[in-house]
Design a protein around this motif. Structure first.
Motif, PDB file in Angstrom:
ATOM      1  N   LEU A 104       0.820  -1.206   0.000  1.00 29.05           N
ATOM      2  CA  LEU A 104       0.000   0.000   0.000  1.00 29.05           C
ATOM      3  C   LEU A 104       0.856   1.258   0.000  1.00 29.05           C
ATOM      4  CD1 LEU A 104      -2.714  -1.109   2.587  1.00 29.05           C
ATOM      5  CD2 LEU A 104      -3.075  -0.724   0.139  1.00 29.05           C
ATOM      6  N   ILE A 105       1.944   1.247   0.777  1.00 32.36           N
ATOM      7  CA  ILE A 105       2.823   2.420   0.820  1.00 32.36           C
ATOM      8  C   ILE A 105       3.467   2.660  -0.540  1.00 32.36           C
ATOM      9  CG2 ILE A 105       4.953   3.344   1.816  1.00 32.36           C
ATOM     10  CD1 ILE A 105       4.187   1.860   4.413  1.00 32.36           C
ATOM     11  N   MET A 106       3.939   1.595  -1.178  1.00 31.76           N
ATOM     12  CA  MET A 106       4.580   1.757  -2.481  1.00 31.76           C
ATOM     13  C   MET A 106       3.576   2.227  -3.526  1.00 31.76           C
ATOM     14  SD  MET A 106       7.443   1.807  -3.992  1.00 31.76           S
ATOM     15  CE  MET A 106       8.424   1.026  -2.698  1.00 31.76           C
ATOM     16  N   ALA A 107       2.338   1.728  -3.465  1.00 27.70           N
ATOM     17  CA  ALA A 107       1.307   2.185  -4.401  1.00 27.70           C
ATOM     18  C   ALA A 107       1.026   3.665  -4.200  1.00 27.70           C
ATOM     19  CB  ALA A 107       0.038   1.362  -4.214  1.00 27.70           C
ATOM     20  N   ALA A 108       0.924   4.105  -2.943  1.00 26.44           N
ATOM     21  CA  ALA A 108       0.692   5.526  -2.664  1.00 26.44           C
ATOM     22  C   ALA A 108       1.856   6.377  -3.151  1.00 26.44           C
ATOM     23  CB  ALA A 108       0.484   5.723  -1.162  1.00 26.44           C
ATOM     24  N   LEU A 109       3.063   5.919  -2.915  1.00 26.38           N
ATOM     25  CA  LEU A 109       4.251   6.656  -3.336  1.00 26.38           C
ATOM     26  C   LEU A 109       4.321   6.759  -4.857  1.00 26.38           C
ATOM     27  CD1 LEU A 109       6.700   7.969  -1.975  1.00 26.38           C
ATOM     28  CD2 LEU A 109       7.933   5.841  -2.303  1.00 26.38           C
ATOM     29  N   THR A 110       3.975   5.689  -5.542  1.00 24.68           N
ATOM     30  CA  THR A 110       3.983   5.702  -7.007  1.00 24.68           C
ATOM     31  C   THR A 110       2.998   6.741  -7.539  1.00 24.68           C
ATOM     32  OG1 THR A 110       4.581   3.362  -7.067  1.00 24.68           O
ATOM     33  CG2 THR A 110       3.649   4.293  -9.077  1.00 24.68           C
ATOM     34  N   LEU A 111       1.818   6.798  -6.960  1.00 18.28           N
ATOM     35  CA  LEU A 111       0.833   7.792  -7.388  1.00 18.28           C
ATOM     36  C   LEU A 111       1.327   9.211  -7.125  1.00 18.28           C
ATOM     37  CD1 LEU A 111      -2.464   6.124  -6.119  1.00 18.28           C
ATOM     38  CD2 LEU A 111      -1.830   6.528  -8.500  1.00 18.28           C
ATOM     39  N   ALA A 145      -6.078   9.533  -3.861  1.00 18.90           N
ATOM     40  CA  ALA A 145      -5.859   8.083  -3.852  1.00 18.90           C
ATOM     41  C   ALA A 145      -4.666   7.719  -2.975  1.00 18.90           C
ATOM     42  CB  ALA A 145      -5.652   7.581  -5.276  1.00 18.90           C
ATOM     43  N   ALA A 146      -3.590   8.528  -3.044  1.00 20.67           N
ATOM     44  CA  ALA A 146      -2.416   8.267  -2.211  1.00 20.67           C
ATOM     45  C   ALA A 146      -2.758   8.411  -0.732  1.00 20.67           C
ATOM     46  CB  ALA A 146      -1.284   9.216  -2.592  1.00 20.67           C
ATOM     47  N   GLY A 147      -3.538   9.439  -0.390  1.00 21.88           N
ATOM     48  CA  GLY A 147      -3.943   9.618   0.998  1.00 21.88           C
ATOM     49  C   GLY A 147      -4.753   8.443   1.505  1.00 21.88           C
ATOM     50  N   LEU A 148      -5.667   7.940   0.667  1.00 19.29           N
ATOM     51  CA  LEU A 148      -6.482   6.788   1.054  1.00 19.29           C
ATOM     52  C   LEU A 148      -5.618   5.546   1.251  1.00 19.29           C
ATOM     53  CD1 LEU A 148      -9.211   5.427   1.512  1.00 19.29           C
ATOM     54  CD2 LEU A 148      -9.397   5.134  -0.971  1.00 19.29           C
ATOM     55  N   LEU A 149      -4.677   5.314   0.345  1.00 16.36           N
ATOM     56  CA  LEU A 149      -3.807   4.141   0.450  1.00 16.36           C
ATOM     57  C   LEU A 149      -2.932   4.208   1.708  1.00 16.36           C
ATOM     58  CD1 LEU A 149      -2.742   3.827  -3.288  1.00 16.36           C
ATOM     59  CD2 LEU A 149      -4.153   2.207  -2.015  1.00 16.36           C
ATOM     60  N   LEU A 150      -2.422   5.409   2.021  1.00 18.19           N
ATOM     61  CA  LEU A 150      -1.607   5.551   3.227  1.00 18.19           C
ATOM     62  C   LEU A 150      -2.450   5.358   4.492  1.00 18.19           C
ATOM     63  CD1 LEU A 150       0.697   8.537   2.223  1.00 18.19           C
ATOM     64  CD2 LEU A 150       1.340   6.137   2.456  1.00 18.19           C
ATOM     65  N   ALA A 178      -6.953  17.415  -0.764  1.00 20.72           N
ATOM     66  CA  ALA A 178      -7.443  16.085  -1.160  1.00 20.72           C
ATOM     67  C   ALA A 178      -6.713  14.991  -0.404  1.00 20.72           C
ATOM     68  CB  ALA A 178      -7.279  15.896  -2.665  1.00 20.72           C
ATOM     69  N   LEU A 179      -5.385  15.097  -0.312  1.00 16.40           N
ATOM     70  CA  LEU A 179      -4.615  14.070   0.403  1.00 16.40           C
ATOM     71  C   LEU A 179      -4.936  14.093   1.888  1.00 16.40           C
ATOM     72  CD1 LEU A 179      -1.012  12.975  -0.236  1.00 16.40           C
ATOM     73  CD2 LEU A 179      -1.720  13.429   2.099  1.00 16.40           C
ATOM     74  N   MET A 180      -5.051  15.298   2.446  1.00 14.50           N
ATOM     75  CA  MET A 180      -5.304  15.415   3.879  1.00 14.50           C
ATOM     76  C   MET A 180      -6.650  14.794   4.250  1.00 14.50           C
ATOM     77  SD  MET A 180      -5.166  18.854   6.223  1.00 14.50           S
ATOM     78  CE  MET A 180      -6.348  19.694   5.160  1.00 14.50           C
ATOM     79  N   LEU A 181      -7.690  15.101   3.468  1.00 17.01           N
ATOM     80  CA  LEU A 181      -9.013  14.562   3.770  1.00 17.01           C
ATOM     81  C   LEU A 181      -9.069  13.050   3.536  1.00 17.01           C
ATOM     82  CD1 LEU A 181     -11.351  17.324   2.275  1.00 17.01           C
ATOM     83  CD2 LEU A 181     -10.822  16.888   4.691  1.00 17.01           C
ATOM     84  N   ALA A 182      -8.488  12.605   2.418  1.00 18.96           N
ATOM     85  CA  ALA A 182      -8.520  11.175   2.100  1.00 18.96           C
ATOM     86  C   ALA A 182      -7.716  10.370   3.107  1.00 18.96           C
ATOM     87  CB  ALA A 182      -7.981  10.934   0.689  1.00 18.96           C
ATOM     88  N   ARG A 186      15.911  16.127  -4.670  1.00 20.73           N
ATOM     89  CA  ARG A 186      15.138  16.320  -3.446  1.00 20.73           C
ATOM     90  C   ARG A 186      13.909  15.424  -3.376  1.00 20.73           C
ATOM     91  NH1 ARG A 186      15.210  22.891  -3.201  1.00 20.73           N
ATOM     92  NH2 ARG A 186      17.344  23.166  -2.450  1.00 20.73           N
ATOM     93  N   ALA A 187      13.324  15.110  -4.509  1.00 22.08           N
ATOM     94  CA  ALA A 187      12.112  14.282  -4.496  1.00 22.08           C
ATOM     95  C   ALA A 187      12.371  12.933  -3.842  1.00 22.08           C
ATOM     96  CB  ALA A 187      11.586  14.093  -5.914  1.00 22.08           C
ATOM     97  N   ALA A 188      13.613  12.438  -3.919  1.00 20.05           N
ATOM     98  CA  ALA A 188      13.951  11.149  -3.323  1.00 20.05           C
ATOM     99  C   ALA A 188      13.940  11.199  -1.799  1.00 20.05           C
ATOM    100  CB  ALA A 188      15.319  10.681  -3.811  1.00 20.05           C
ATOM    101  N   LEU A 189      13.867  12.406  -1.224  1.00 16.48           N
ATOM    102  CA  LEU A 189      13.803  12.505   0.223  1.00 16.48           C
ATOM    103  C   LEU A 189      12.493  11.927   0.773  1.00 16.48           C
ATOM    104  CD1 LEU A 189      15.327  16.049   0.848  1.00 16.48           C
ATOM    105  CD2 LEU A 189      16.331  13.838   1.456  1.00 16.48           C
ATOM    106  N   LEU A 190      11.434  11.913  -0.034  1.00 17.81           N
ATOM    107  CA  LEU A 190      10.172  11.354   0.451  1.00 17.81           C
ATOM    108  C   LEU A 190      10.288   9.855   0.716  1.00 17.81           C
ATOM    109  CD1 LEU A 190       7.208  11.570   1.204  1.00 17.81           C
ATOM    110  CD2 LEU A 190       6.647  11.325  -1.230  1.00 17.81           C
ATOM    111  N   PRO A 191      10.685   9.024  -0.255  1.00 16.94           N
ATOM    112  CA  PRO A 191      10.844   7.596   0.078  1.00 16.94           C
ATOM    113  C   PRO A 191      11.917   7.361   1.122  1.00 16.94           C
ATOM    114  CG  PRO A 191      11.669   8.050  -2.137  1.00 16.94           C
ATOM    115  CD  PRO A 191      10.921   9.271  -1.695  1.00 16.94           C
ATOM    116  N   TRP A 192      12.968   8.190   1.131  1.00 18.16           N
ATOM    117  CA  TRP A 192      14.024   8.023   2.136  1.00 18.16           C
ATOM    118  C   TRP A 192      13.479   8.289   3.537  1.00 18.16           C
ATOM    119  CZ3 TRP A 192      16.301  11.380   5.678  1.00 18.16           C
ATOM    120  CH2 TRP A 192      17.461  10.883   6.304  1.00 18.16           C
TER     121      TRP A 192
END
Length: 464
Positions: free
Chosen positions: A144-151, A163-168, A201-205, A403-409
């Motif tokens: 689920l985390i990887m699916a959210a991160l991919t989105l 969708a990412a918020g819901l998956l997380l 959207a992410l916060m509410l989901a 910098r974007a790689a800091l999120l998965p890190w």
């Protein structure tokens, strides 16, 4: 030195995107063949006491458990009535995690060989494959985390953010250690200046499912929460260093002080019959709030001792050779051969078997596949020491060049340290952090190499 903000390239602009997938296809096929061999090599899925049976029992009765496990994984189990089928689907999900890592790295312009290399641990480490073959929630968490991160990192839109918020949120309802990832995802969108609507959207989901579950939990257990064991876990964490002479405690809290019972890991205090919490009437989970109050006061009074224990136990993830922690649990380094009966003396085992699947039984290896699997080897240092190096290299290169790689890190680091800070180290709990570390390292190091080829490492002006 100014960091370069590199955004994903459109498919048409990446040279060789339409070719170069052959290498990954071969590796993926080999990993699929290994999983097919595992399905043939064992009579059924692996069931663990007590986790597997509590998940199955919750799936049967659809009410939130009052102890450790939220119901997210049980919802998945509710869809099926055959643990062997669940294992097969989880093997497909494990392959899916590798596919998402590969596609996301290719989306961010990484070459095929680098994107393929980043998937090797999740595809070939026996620890991951055995987890896929078990009735445990871990695989669902990192899928689920990887699916959210991919989105999130593929293209930022209102729909993908929701969708990412819901998956997380679902990942957090599968294992509460994933709940803070919703906050990290929000921070990522804010830093990227993705706009108000995707952030909302992410916060509410992310928030609505968590709040709804907490309300459901309150209806059954009288407390607005996701589980009933956070205080018990944190109390066990403090048992390795708590000095009640340095803490101002109420008489009730003082009853939870160390009483001379010594075990080899913090998590073992949860189950140790002689530990102070387990000697109190009503059972350990009846005193969850009191345990949380005690543990909070101890940590505030002894912050350096707490930090020392967290750092010491976290470091077990990076050893060159595996360290059993707790000693009764062996790291999953190989595919075992033999037979493992169920603990029939626990009434819940027979109850679940009668209500969920009459064919539930102990797992046994099947010949000749069991012998073939028993000879399979995966170097431990690729699981331990290399993981540490990936975290170090990924964090540095992501901060400086991509910098974007800091999120998965950051997600990887949180998933690694969070369970240790809340309870204890367990080799199983490390696994969800590894695919994210591989992704971050591949993105960050590729960003560094891209900058190097462009001659940008000497402080020249860079396009943003």
């Amino acid at each position: 030195m100014t960091a370069t903000i590199l955004r994903p390239s459109p498919p048409a602009l990446v040279p060789g995107r339409q070719r170069g997938h052959l290498l990954f296809g071969i590796v993926l096929a080999a990993a699929a063949a290994l999983r097919a061999l595992v399905m043939l090599g064992y009579t059924t899925a692996q069931l663990y006491w007590y986790d597997s049976f509590t998940y199955l029992d919750t799936a049967l009765h659809m009410r939130p458990g009052g102890a450790f496990h939220p119901a997210g994984y049980s919802w998945f189990l509710w869809l099926f009535s055959d643990v062997k089928l669940v294992a097969g689907l989880q093997h497909l999900m494990g392959l899916g995690v590798a596919v998402m890592i590969y596609l996301l790295l290719r989306r961010w312009s990484a070459p095929a060989w680098a994107a393929t290399l980043a998937t090797v641990p999740v595809l070939f480490d026996p620890a991951f494959i055995r987890l896929e073959h078990a009735i445990l929630s871990d695989l669902q968490v990192y899928f689920l985390i990887m699916a959210a991160l991919t989105l999130l990192m593929w293209r930022t839109t209102i729909t993908s953010s929701a969708a990412a918020g819901l998956l997380l949120a679902l990942a957090g309802l599968t294992r509460t250690a994933a709940v803070p990832l919703v906050g990290l995802a929000l921070l990522y969108l804010l830093v990227r200046r993705a706009g108000r609507r995707p952030v909302i959207a992410l916060m509410l989901a992310g928030a609505i499912p968590l709040a709804a579950y907490a309300g459901w939990y309150q209806h059954h257990h009288g407390r607005f929460a996701l589980s009933g064991a956070d205080g018990v876990s944190l109390w066990a964490r403090t048992m390795t260093f708590a000095d009640c002479r340095r803490v101002e405690l109420t008489p009730e809290e003082a009853e939870l002080c160390p009483n001379g019972t010594v075990v080899d890991a913090a998590s073992e205090y949860v189950w140790a019959a002689g530990a102070s919490l387990n000697r109190m009437p009503g059972g350990r989970f009846a005193h969850n709030d009191l345990a949380r109050s005690f543990a909070t006061k101890v940590i505030l009074a002894q912050p350096l001792d707490y930090l020392r224990e967290v750092v010491k136990d976290t470091s077990l993830a990076f050893t060159w050779t595996p360290v059993a922690h707790p000693k009764r649990v062996s790291p999953a380094l190989t595919f075992p051969k033999g037979a493992w009966d169920l603990p029939w003396h626990f009434p819940l085992v027979n109850k679940v078997r009668a209500e969920y699947d009459n064919d539930i039984r102990g797992m046994a290896s099947v010949e000749p596949y069991g012998t073939i699997l028993s000879h399979y080897r995966y170097p431990w240092f690729l699981h331990g020491t290399l993981f540490g190096l990936l975290l170090l290299a990924g964090g540095l290169s992501a901060a400086l060049w991509r910098r974007a790689a800091l999120l998965p890190w950051a997600m990887s680091l949180l998933l690694l340290v969070g369970p240790v800070a809340a309870l204890d180290f367990d080799h199983r709990y490390v696994l969800p952090a590894i695919p994210l570390a591989c992704l971050a390292a591949a993105m960050g190091l590729h960003g560094m190499l891209t900058a190097l080829r462009a001659g940008r490492l000497l402080g020249r002006k860079r396009p943003r």
